[in-house]
Design an enzyme around this catalytic site. Sequence first.
Site, mmCIF file in Angstrom:
data_model
loop_
_atom_site.group_PDB
_atom_site.id
_atom_site.type_symbol
_atom_site.label_atom_id
_atom_site.label_comp_id
_atom_site.label_asym_id
_atom_site.label_seq_id
_atom_site.Cartn_x
_atom_site.Cartn_y
_atom_site.Cartn_z
ATOM 1 N N TYR A 216 -12.101 -3.368 -2.490
ATOM 2 C CA TYR A 216 -12.605 -3.280 -1.082
ATOM 3 C C TYR A 216 -14.399 -2.944 -0.986
ATOM 4 C CZ TYR A 216 -7.870 -2.553 0.864
ATOM 5 O OH TYR A 216 -6.678 -2.792 1.243
ATOM 6 N N GLU B 233 -9.434 -10.117 -7.533
ATOM 7 C CA GLU B 233 -8.435 -9.136 -7.332
ATOM 8 C C GLU B 233 -7.625 -9.162 -8.547
ATOM 9 O OE1 GLU B 233 -7.347 -9.594 -3.319
ATOM 10 O OE2 GLU B 233 -9.116 -8.990 -2.337
ATOM 11 N N ASN C 144 -1.387 -0.366 7.651
ATOM 12 C CA ASN C 144 -0.765 -1.529 7.738
ATOM 13 C C ASN C 144 0.062 -2.182 6.416
ATOM 14 O OD1 ASN C 144 -2.941 -2.164 6.271
ATOM 15 N ND2 ASN C 144 -3.960 -3.589 7.757
ATOM 16 N N ARG D 161 3.457 -7.465 8.805
ATOM 17 C CA ARG D 161 2.775 -6.252 9.303
ATOM 18 C C ARG D 161 3.510 -6.410 11.020
ATOM 19 N NH1 ARG D 161 -3.312 -7.419 7.470
ATOM 20 N NH2 ARG D 161 -3.455 -6.221 5.677
ATOM 21 N N HIS E 18 -1.773 -5.620 1.536
ATOM 22 C CA HIS E 18 -2.737 -6.173 1.449
ATOM 23 C C HIS E 18 -2.460 -7.534 0.803
ATOM 24 C CE1 HIS E 18 -6.904 -7.295 -0.370
ATOM 25 N NE2 HIS E 18 -6.021 -7.930 -1.174
ATOM 26 N N PHE F 35 -14.501 3.062 8.062
ATOM 27 C CA PHE F 35 -13.299 3.619 7.947
ATOM 28 C C PHE F 35 -13.038 3.452 6.158
ATOM 29 C CE2 PHE F 35 -13.347 -0.889 8.638
ATOM 30 C CZ PHE F 35 -12.891 -1.449 7.755
ATOM 31 N N THR G 88 -4.906 -8.334 10.489
ATOM 32 C CA THR G 88 -5.287 -6.865 10.135
ATOM 33 C C THR G 88 -4.865 -5.923 10.980
ATOM 34 O OG1 THR G 88 -7.142 -7.905 8.782
ATOM 35 C CG2 THR G 88 -7.124 -5.629 9.549
ATOM 36 N N ARG H 51 -1.324 -14.838 3.660
ATOM 37 C CA ARG H 51 -2.046 -14.348 4.603
ATOM 38 C C ARG H 51 -1.293 -14.302 5.856
ATOM 39 N NH1 ARG H 51 -6.335 -10.560 4.007
ATOM 40 N NH2 ARG H 51 -7.135 -11.340 6.156
ATOM 41 N N LYS I 37 0.826 -1.171 -0.024
ATOM 42 C CA LYS I 37 -0.245 -0.021 0.105
ATOM 43 C C LYS I 37 0.843 1.148 -0.046
ATOM 44 C CE LYS I 37 -3.515 -2.333 2.555
ATOM 45 N NZ LYS I 37 -4.285 -2.421 3.861
HETATM 46 N N1 UDP Z 1 -8.967 -0.976 7.906
HETATM 47 C C1 UDP Z 1 -9.147 0.171 8.865
HETATM 48 N N2 UDP Z 1 -9.661 -0.173 10.196
HETATM 49 C C2 UDP Z 1 -10.162 -1.039 10.324
HETATM 50 C C3 UDP Z 1 -10.148 -2.165 9.428
HETATM 51 C C4 UDP Z 1 -9.642 -2.240 8.459
HETATM 52 O O1 UDP Z 1 -8.598 0.980 8.381
HETATM 53 O O2 UDP Z 1 -10.800 -1.033 11.465
HETATM 54 C C5 UDP Z 1 -8.401 -1.057 6.676
HETATM 55 C C6 UDP Z 1 -6.953 -1.712 6.720
HETATM 56 O O3 UDP Z 1 -5.814 -1.025 5.952
HETATM 57 C C7 UDP Z 1 -7.193 -3.136 6.248
HETATM 58 C C8 UDP Z 1 -8.235 -2.928 5.198
HETATM 59 O O4 UDP Z 1 -9.184 -1.899 5.599
HETATM 60 O O5 UDP Z 1 -6.044 -3.647 5.854
HETATM 61 C C9 UDP Z 1 -8.975 -3.834 4.679
HETATM 62 O O6 UDP Z 1 -9.830 -4.544 5.800
HETATM 63 P P1 UDP Z 1 -9.788 -6.184 6.020
HETATM 64 O O7 UDP Z 1 -10.662 -6.354 7.058
HETATM 65 O O8 UDP Z 1 -9.957 -6.758 4.710
HETATM 66 O O9 UDP Z 1 -8.162 -6.618 6.257
HETATM 67 P P2 UDP Z 1 -7.051 -7.233 5.610
HETATM 68 O O10 UDP Z 1 -7.566 -8.072 4.694
HETATM 69 O O11 UDP Z 1 -6.310 -6.146 4.768
HETATM 70 O O12 UDP Z 1 -6.241 -7.948 6.493
HETATM 71 MG MG MG Z 2 -9.048 -8.187 3.393
#
Ligand code: UDP
Ligand code: MG
Length: 165
Positions: free
Chosen positions: A60, A139, A125, A115, A128, A68, A104, A98, A20
């Site tokens: 997304y 994707e 974070n 992370r 992705h 958010f 996350t 993952r 990112k």
């Molecule tokens: N995100 C955020 N606040 C939150 C949860 C998610 O800003 O409380 C953002 C964060 O950048 C995250 C992205 O939204 O990586 C996508 O969320 P997801 O739950 O899909 O997490 P990921 O798959 O990236 O672990």
């Molecule tokens: Mg995700």
Amino acid sequence: TKPLAGIKNTASERTFIAVKPDGVQRGLVGKIVSRFEERGYKLVAIKAVVPSRALAEEHYADLRARPFFRGLVEYMTNGKAPVVAMVWEGKDVVRQGRAMIGATNPLESSPGSIRGQYCVSVGRNIIHGSDSFESATKEIQLWFGKPGEVIDWEPANWVWTMAEN
Ligand code: UDP
Ligand code: MG
């Protein structure tokens, strides 16, 4: 020819990984690429891109209703740095990707994960990764859907990485 996301549960499985804008600003692209290379995965697509709002919102889409979401799309698309989008191929790469990335919320990520090693804020974070083969399919199509953007190739040492016995 092979489907864009490869074939689930085979050595040709593929996942979508993106550094990112905060990860790019912080100079972490090389370290992240190295983690996947060193693990034994194959890089089959990579580009720097400032995504359009439409692309980020589609990427997304499942988070549209979350508080958010607007901020997330803004930070991904504002052009203060590009996203470095990639496709990686290899055994169990969706699930392993993952695990390598971590939780996350970086404060819940194990210290050895990407992370867990490089960030502390859920909103910044740095990386992705697709959360399932189905997400990877969507994707990769979204980010690398033009013909020829994902490259099928065979590393000379592939067998040394992949053989089971
Ligand atoms: N995100 C955020 N606040 C939150 C949860 C998610 O800003 O409380 C953002 C964060 O950048 C995250 C992205 O939204 O990586 C996508 O969320 P997801 O739950 O899909 O997490 P990921 O798959 O990236 O672990
Ligand atoms: Mg995700």
